[in-house]
Scaffold this motif. Structure first.
Motif, PDB file in Angstrom:
ATOM      1  N   PRO A   1      60.970  30.209  40.460  1.00 14.06           N
ATOM      2  CA  PRO A   1      60.051  29.962  41.585  1.00 14.06           C
ATOM      3  C   PRO A   1      58.979  31.046  41.671  1.00 14.06           C
ATOM      4  CG  PRO A   1      62.058  30.981  42.376  1.00 14.06           C
ATOM      5  CD  PRO A   1      62.234  30.802  40.890  1.00 14.06           C
ATOM      6  N   VAL A   2      58.028  31.043  40.730  1.00  9.32           N
ATOM      7  CA  VAL A   2      57.048  32.134  40.651  1.00  9.32           C
ATOM      8  C   VAL A   2      55.625  31.619  40.517  1.00  9.32           C
ATOM      9  CG1 VAL A   2      58.683  33.755  39.616  1.00  9.32           C
ATOM     10  CG2 VAL A   2      57.310  32.305  38.128  1.00  9.32           C
ATOM     11  N   ARG A   3      54.686  32.506  40.820  1.00  6.03           N
ATOM     12  CA  ARG A   3      53.262  32.302  40.610  1.00  6.03           C
ATOM     13  C   ARG A   3      52.772  33.611  39.989  1.00  6.03           C
ATOM     14  NH1 ARG A   3      50.354  34.995  43.097  1.00  6.03           N
ATOM     15  NH2 ARG A   3      51.687  35.139  44.901  1.00  6.03           N
ATOM     16  N   PRO A   4      52.873  33.747  38.657  1.00  4.06           N
ATOM     17  CA  PRO A   4      52.535  35.032  38.032  1.00  4.06           C
ATOM     18  C   PRO A   4      51.076  35.423  38.233  1.00  4.06           C
ATOM     19  CG  PRO A   4      53.705  33.605  36.498  1.00  4.06           C
ATOM     20  CD  PRO A   4      53.334  32.769  37.684  1.00  4.06           C
ATOM     21  N   THR A   5      50.846  36.721  38.377  1.00  6.94           N
ATOM     22  CA  THR A   5      49.492  37.264  38.444  1.00  6.94           C
ATOM     23  C   THR A   5      48.785  36.926  37.134  1.00  6.94           C
ATOM     24  OG1 THR A   5      50.286  39.070  39.838  1.00  6.94           O
ATOM     25  CG2 THR A   5      48.182  39.415  38.713  1.00  6.94           C
ATOM     26  N   THR A   6      47.559  36.442  37.219  1.00  7.36           N
ATOM     27  CA  THR A   6      46.835  36.071  35.995  1.00  7.36           C
ATOM     28  C   THR A   6      46.535  37.311  35.162  1.00  7.36           C
ATOM     29  OG1 THR A   6      44.631  36.292  36.982  1.00  7.36           O
ATOM     30  CG2 THR A   6      45.725  34.137  37.195  1.00  7.36           C
ATOM     31  N   ASP A   7      46.378  37.114  33.864  1.00 11.38           N
ATOM     32  CA  ASP A   7      46.063  38.231  32.968  1.00 11.38           C
ATOM     33  C   ASP A   7      44.759  38.911  33.365  1.00 11.38           C
ATOM     34  OD1 ASP A   7      48.366  37.747  31.564  1.00 11.38           O
ATOM     35  OD2 ASP A   7      47.389  36.841  29.829  1.00 11.38           O
ATOM     36  N   MET A   8      43.751  38.113  33.762  1.00 12.26           N
ATOM     37  CA  MET A   8      42.462  38.688  34.150  1.00 12.26           C
ATOM     38  C   MET A   8      42.609  39.588  35.381  1.00 12.26           C
ATOM     39  SD  MET A   8      38.985  36.854  35.477  1.00 12.26           S
ATOM     40  CE  MET A   8      39.485  36.927  37.184  1.00 12.26           C
ATOM     41  N   SER A   9      43.327  39.091  36.397  1.00  8.11           N
ATOM     42  CA  SER A   9      43.543  39.881  37.616  1.00  8.11           C
ATOM     43  C   SER A   9      44.336  41.146  37.298  1.00  8.11           C
ATOM     44  CB  SER A   9      44.306  39.069  38.660  1.00  8.11           C
ATOM     45  OG  SER A   9      43.574  37.940  39.046  1.00  8.11           O
ATOM     46  N   LYS A  10      45.386  40.977  36.499  1.00  6.87           N
ATOM     47  CA  LYS A  10      46.241  42.118  36.150  1.00  6.87           C
ATOM     48  C   LYS A  10      45.434  43.196  35.427  1.00  6.87           C
ATOM     49  CE  LYS A  10      49.396  41.470  32.983  1.00  6.87           C
ATOM     50  NZ  LYS A  10      50.633  41.174  32.248  1.00  6.87           N
ATOM     51  N   GLU A  11      44.612  42.772  34.471  1.00  6.32           N
ATOM     52  CA  GLU A  11      43.803  43.734  33.724  1.00  6.32           C
ATOM     53  C   GLU A  11      42.851  44.480  34.657  1.00  6.32           C
ATOM     54  OE1 GLU A  11      41.291  43.994  29.576  1.00  6.32           O
ATOM     55  OE2 GLU A  11      41.646  42.018  30.442  1.00  6.32           O
ATOM     56  N   SER A  12      42.239  43.766  35.590  1.00  8.74           N
ATOM     57  CA  SER A  12      41.303  44.385  36.529  1.00  8.74           C
ATOM     58  C   SER A  12      42.003  45.406  37.423  1.00  8.74           C
ATOM     59  CB  SER A  12      40.637  43.309  37.389  1.00  8.74           C
ATOM     60  OG  SER A  12      39.924  42.409  36.577  1.00  8.74           O
ATOM     61  N   VAL A  13      43.176  45.052  37.932  1.00  6.57           N
ATOM     62  CA  VAL A  13      43.922  45.969  38.801  1.00  6.57           C
ATOM     63  C   VAL A  13      44.343  47.220  38.020  1.00  6.57           C
ATOM     64  CG1 VAL A  13      46.094  46.265  40.057  1.00  6.57           C
ATOM     65  CG2 VAL A  13      44.701  44.226  40.433  1.00  6.57           C
ATOM     66  N   PHE A  14      44.808  47.027  36.792  1.00  2.33           N
ATOM     67  CA  PHE A  14      45.221  48.188  35.997  1.00  2.33           C
ATOM     68  C   PHE A  14      44.034  49.053  35.595  1.00  2.33           C
ATOM     69  CE2 PHE A  14      49.333  46.257  35.969  1.00  2.33           C
ATOM     70  CZ  PHE A  14      50.211  47.343  35.840  1.00  2.33           C
ATOM     71  N   ASN A  15      42.848  48.469  35.445  1.00  3.51           N
ATOM     72  CA  ASN A  15      41.652  49.274  35.197  1.00  3.51           C
ATOM     73  C   ASN A  15      41.374  50.191  36.384  1.00  3.51           C
ATOM     74  OD1 ASN A  15      41.204  48.243  32.645  1.00  3.51           O
ATOM     75  ND2 ASN A  15      39.727  46.700  33.331  1.00  3.51           N
ATOM     76  N   ILE A  16      41.590  49.684  37.593  1.00  6.55           N
ATOM     77  CA  ILE A  16      41.425  50.522  38.789  1.00  6.55           C
ATOM     78  C   ILE A  16      42.479  51.635  38.794  1.00  6.55           C
ATOM     79  CG2 ILE A  16      41.644  50.559  41.321  1.00  6.55           C
ATOM     80  CD1 ILE A  16      40.443  47.679  41.266  1.00  6.55           C
ATOM     81  N   LEU A  17      43.737  51.265  38.552  1.00  5.72           N
ATOM     82  CA  LEU A  17      44.815  52.257  38.574  1.00  5.72           C
ATOM     83  C   LEU A  17      44.610  53.346  37.516  1.00  5.72           C
ATOM     84  CD1 LEU A  17      47.918  49.945  39.154  1.00  5.72           C
ATOM     85  CD2 LEU A  17      46.827  51.486  40.802  1.00  5.72           C
ATOM     86  N   ASN A  18      44.013  52.977  36.382  1.00  4.28           N
ATOM     87  CA  ASN A  18      43.727  53.970  35.327  1.00  4.28           C
ATOM     88  C   ASN A  18      42.856  55.112  35.830  1.00  4.28           C
ATOM     89  OD1 ASN A  18      45.096  53.188  32.987  1.00  4.28           O
ATOM     90  ND2 ASN A  18      43.531  51.678  32.464  1.00  4.28           N
ATOM     91  N   ASN A  19      42.015  54.838  36.815  1.00  2.76           N
ATOM     92  CA  ASN A  19      41.134  55.872  37.367  1.00  2.76           C
ATOM     93  C   ASN A  19      41.876  56.841  38.281  1.00  2.76           C
ATOM     94  OD1 ASN A  19      38.769  54.883  36.131  1.00  2.76           O
ATOM     95  ND2 ASN A  19      38.577  53.325  37.714  1.00  2.76           N
ATOM     96  N   TYR A  20      43.073  56.461  38.713  1.00  3.15           N
ATOM     97  CA  TYR A  20      43.834  57.279  39.652  1.00  3.15           C
ATOM     98  C   TYR A  20      45.064  57.938  39.034  1.00  3.15           C
ATOM     99  CZ  TYR A  20      41.222  55.122  43.508  1.00  3.15           C
ATOM    100  OH  TYR A  20      40.229  54.705  44.372  1.00  3.15           O
ATOM    101  N   PHE A  21      45.648  57.305  38.023  1.00  6.25           N
ATOM    102  CA  PHE A  21      46.967  57.731  37.546  1.00  6.25           C
ATOM    103  C   PHE A  21      47.040  57.848  36.034  1.00  6.25           C
ATOM    104  CE2 PHE A  21      47.716  55.333  41.476  1.00  6.25           C
ATOM    105  CZ  PHE A  21      48.469  56.237  42.210  1.00  6.25           C
ATOM    106  N   ASP A  22      47.874  58.789  35.596  1.00  2.00           N
ATOM    107  CA  ASP A  22      48.358  58.814  34.220  1.00  2.00           C
ATOM    108  C   ASP A  22      49.721  58.142  34.318  1.00  2.00           C
ATOM    109  OD1 ASP A  22      49.369  59.341  31.751  1.00  2.00           O
ATOM    110  OD2 ASP A  22      49.428  61.516  31.976  1.00  2.00           O
ATOM    111  N   PHE A  23      49.911  57.033  33.636  1.00  2.00           N
ATOM    112  CA  PHE A  23      51.112  56.220  33.835  1.00  2.00           C
ATOM    113  C   PHE A  23      52.396  56.892  33.341  1.00  2.00           C
ATOM    114  CE2 PHE A  23      47.703  53.072  33.970  1.00  2.00           C
ATOM    115  CZ  PHE A  23      48.026  52.413  35.137  1.00  2.00           C
ATOM    116  N   ALA A  24      52.272  57.802  32.389  1.00  2.00           N
ATOM    117  CA  ALA A  24      53.466  58.443  31.824  1.00  2.00           C
ATOM    118  C   ALA A  24      54.264  59.132  32.938  1.00  2.00           C
ATOM    119  CB  ALA A  24      53.068  59.447  30.756  1.00  2.00           C
ATOM    120  N   GLY A  25      55.516  58.751  33.064  1.00  2.43           N
ATOM    121  CA  GLY A  25      56.399  59.392  34.035  1.00  2.43           C
ATOM    122  C   GLY A  25      56.306  58.869  35.452  1.00  2.43           C
TER     123      GLY A  25
END
Length: 192
Positions: free
Chosen positions: A20-44
């Motif tokens: 019972p899911v509605r997965p986040t689209t690849d385009m939306s996911k990529e955009s959100v992670f581009n924003i997060l890249n500006n704030y975080f180093d994901f390692a750890g």
């Protein structure tokens, strides 16, 4: 669904059709992670994925180096699928079958990033309750970020600690951060 970047870049993951899911689209996911890249180093990073569904966002965080991911979903099938996929990819994802609100109400850990992708049909109050619980229970690091995915029929820009939102297709992502003391003073003045 596809992992966009990191160790498993390009890997396709096929979830069972009966979840019972509605997965986040690849385009939306990529955009959100581009924003997060500006704030975080994901390692750890320590990440909490609420209403995790297939684990789409958890795998993306894991592929990019986050090594402590907790994924919450109330559906047994979703949790089983996430456990199997995390094992197949050798990612440190801990899927937990739980009601998200009960989990937030009783949980004690603190996270760097919290993502939530509740069902779009939830009420305005159900959406608002998520950031309220997270900040009330102090589950987010002071320099952390929370992201809630919702439809245009839900507005969260009035909820305390709201920072900004981005619209991608039919989805809106609302970002929450701890306010600085200056922002808090302005907020309190506006309340008076």
């Amino acid at each position: 669904m596809r992992i966009i970047s990191g160790k498993f870049k390009g890997r396709r993951i096929t979830a069972p059709k009966n979840l019972p899911v509605r997965p986040t689209t690849d385009m939306s996911k990529e955009s959100v992670f581009n924003i997060l890249n500006n704030y975080f180093d994901f390692a750890g990073l320590k990440v909490l994925d609420l209403f995790a569904g297939t684990g789409n966002l958890s795998y993306e965080f894991g592929s990019r180096g986050a090594d402590n991911i907790t994924a919450i979903d109330a559906d047994f099938g979703c949790v089983k699928f996430m456990k199997q996929t995390a094992a197949d990819l050798d990612l440190n994802i801990t899927p937990i079958k739980s009601d998200v609100y009960k989990f937030l109400g009783s949980h004690k850990s603190v996270y760097d990033i919290i993502v939530a992708d509740p069902p779009y049909h939830f009420t305005q109050e159900q959406f608002e309750q998520i950031p309220l619980l997270v900040f009330e229970k102090e589950l987010l690091n002071t320099d952390g970020m929370m992201i809630i995915e919702h439809s245009k029929h839900t507005t969260l820009d009035h909820v305390m600690n709201f920072s900004f939102s981005k619209k991608y297709g039919g989805s809106i992502f609302s970002f929450f951060e701890f306010e600085t003391e200056e922002e808090q003073e302005v907020y309190e003045e506006e309340e008076d």
